[in-house]
Scaffold this active site. Structure first.
Site, mmCIF file in Angstrom:
data_model
loop_
_atom_site.group_PDB
_atom_site.id
_atom_site.type_symbol
_atom_site.label_atom_id
_atom_site.label_comp_id
_atom_site.label_asym_id
_atom_site.label_seq_id
_atom_site.Cartn_x
_atom_site.Cartn_y
_atom_site.Cartn_z
ATOM 1 N N HIS A 179 -3.740 -5.582 0.379
ATOM 2 C CA HIS A 179 -3.318 -6.044 1.703
ATOM 3 C C HIS A 179 -3.533 -7.553 1.854
ATOM 4 O O HIS A 179 -4.550 -8.012 2.378
ATOM 5 C CB HIS A 179 -4.102 -5.305 2.796
ATOM 6 C CG HIS A 179 -3.757 -3.857 2.920
ATOM 7 N ND1 HIS A 179 -2.695 -3.398 3.675
ATOM 8 C CD2 HIS A 179 -4.335 -2.755 2.374
ATOM 9 C CE1 HIS A 179 -2.634 -2.074 3.600
ATOM 10 N NE2 HIS A 179 -3.618 -1.662 2.812
ATOM 11 N N GLU A 225 -1.862 -9.287 3.883
ATOM 12 C CA GLU A 225 -1.483 -9.620 5.266
ATOM 13 C C GLU A 225 -2.655 -9.584 6.243
ATOM 14 O O GLU A 225 -2.465 -9.843 7.453
ATOM 15 C CB GLU A 225 -0.398 -8.654 5.741
ATOM 16 C CG GLU A 225 -0.877 -7.264 6.170
ATOM 17 C CD GLU A 225 -1.150 -6.305 5.020
ATOM 18 O OE1 GLU A 225 -1.384 -5.107 5.282
ATOM 19 O OE2 GLU A 225 -1.128 -6.750 3.854
ATOM 20 N N CYS A 266 0.841 -1.201 0.000
ATOM 21 C CA CYS A 266 0.000 0.000 0.000
ATOM 22 C C CYS A 266 0.880 1.257 0.000
ATOM 23 O O CYS A 266 1.554 1.524 -0.974
ATOM 24 C CB CYS A 266 -1.000 -0.053 1.152
ATOM 25 S SG CYS A 266 -2.432 1.033 0.921
#
Length: 256
Positions: free
Chosen positions: A177, A179, A89
């Site tokens: 994202h 994660e 990001c």
């Protein structure tokens, strides 16, 4: 034992599922937390790789946030040393900017779950290839990056053409994202600043009463599939750490 340097901008945006994976792989993690220590001095020489996480600030705030300029200098140093870099990001936007690319506002904000479509190069990429085409991934951004010159465009979404790139053979920028887990998504939905941004974005509700409800429903639907593939993608990136270094000649420092 390989040492990974991690740049964290705010407490709300940690390594997420990448943290236990890094530790299982036997790497040591050294965090630089700019929310707590915005003036920390950065030296990349002792580290074998770098992960730059997301944050609510933007690249164009570097005149007011000196740490962003320090981070870009550290990213440049890692690239010149041929060490693996992963930007997520904001981290991807910083990496792109160091490589001479613009980081403009995206026409619309992406907040929630969006299908990711790999390019032909993305389908063959040694890190991103395990991610299925049209896999829903979690997004939360208002800016985007242009694909840097000499970088390889790896993925797009319907609302943001530039979602992932590779520079050389070991530097990656991901706008999305991978994660995230369900607990971290809830943490963002409970964060007052993040909630305000989501409400002001005016995004569609996808058949639900509001955007927040839609995100929770889509999370239950998509999180397991994304996490299973994310572990493989991140493991492929971590395979690059400790590999013989291949130094790069970078573009002129037009970002300074």
């Amino acid at each position: 034992m390989s040492r990974l340097l991690v740049f964290q901008h705010v407490a709300a945006e940690p390594l997420g599922t990448l943290d236990p994976l890094i530790r299982r792989r036997g790497h040591r993690i050294r965090f630089k937390n700019f929310e707590r220590h915005p003036d920390v001095q950065l030296n990349t020489d002792r580290y074998h790789g770098l992960v730059v996480l997301g944050g609510p600030m933007n690249v164009d705030e570097s005149p007011q946030r000196a740490h962003l300029r320090s981070e870009m200098q550290a990213i440049e140093a890692m690239l010149k040393q041929g060490k693996p870099v992963l930007g997520i990001c904001l981290g991807a936007q910083l990496l792109a900017h160091v490589l001479g690319a613009a980081v403009p506002r995206n026409p619309v904000k992406e907040i929630g779950w969006y299908s990711l479509h790999k390019t032909a190069a993305g389908r063959q990429d040694p890190v991103l290839a395990p991610l299925d085409d049209a896999t829903p991934v979690f997004q939360w951004h208002g800016c985007r990056f242009d694909i840097p010159r000499d970088a390889v465009h790896l993925a797009r979404s319907s609302d943001c053409e530039q979602q992932a790139f590779r520079y050389g053979d070991n530097a990656y920028g991901f706008q999305f994202h991978l994660e995230m887990d369900e607990r971290l998504i809830e943490r963002w939905l409970d964060n007052p600043a993040y909630r305000e941004e989501m409400q002001e974005a005016g995004l569609p509700h996808d058949g639900h009463a509001d955007r927040e409800q839609a995100i929770r429903a889509h999370t239950r639907q998509h999180i397991a599939r994304m996490q299973a593939q994310a572990d493989t993608v991140f493991s492929n990136f971590l395979d690059l750490v400790g590999r013989p270094q291949r130094r790069h000649t970078l573009p002129s420092r037009e970002w300074v």
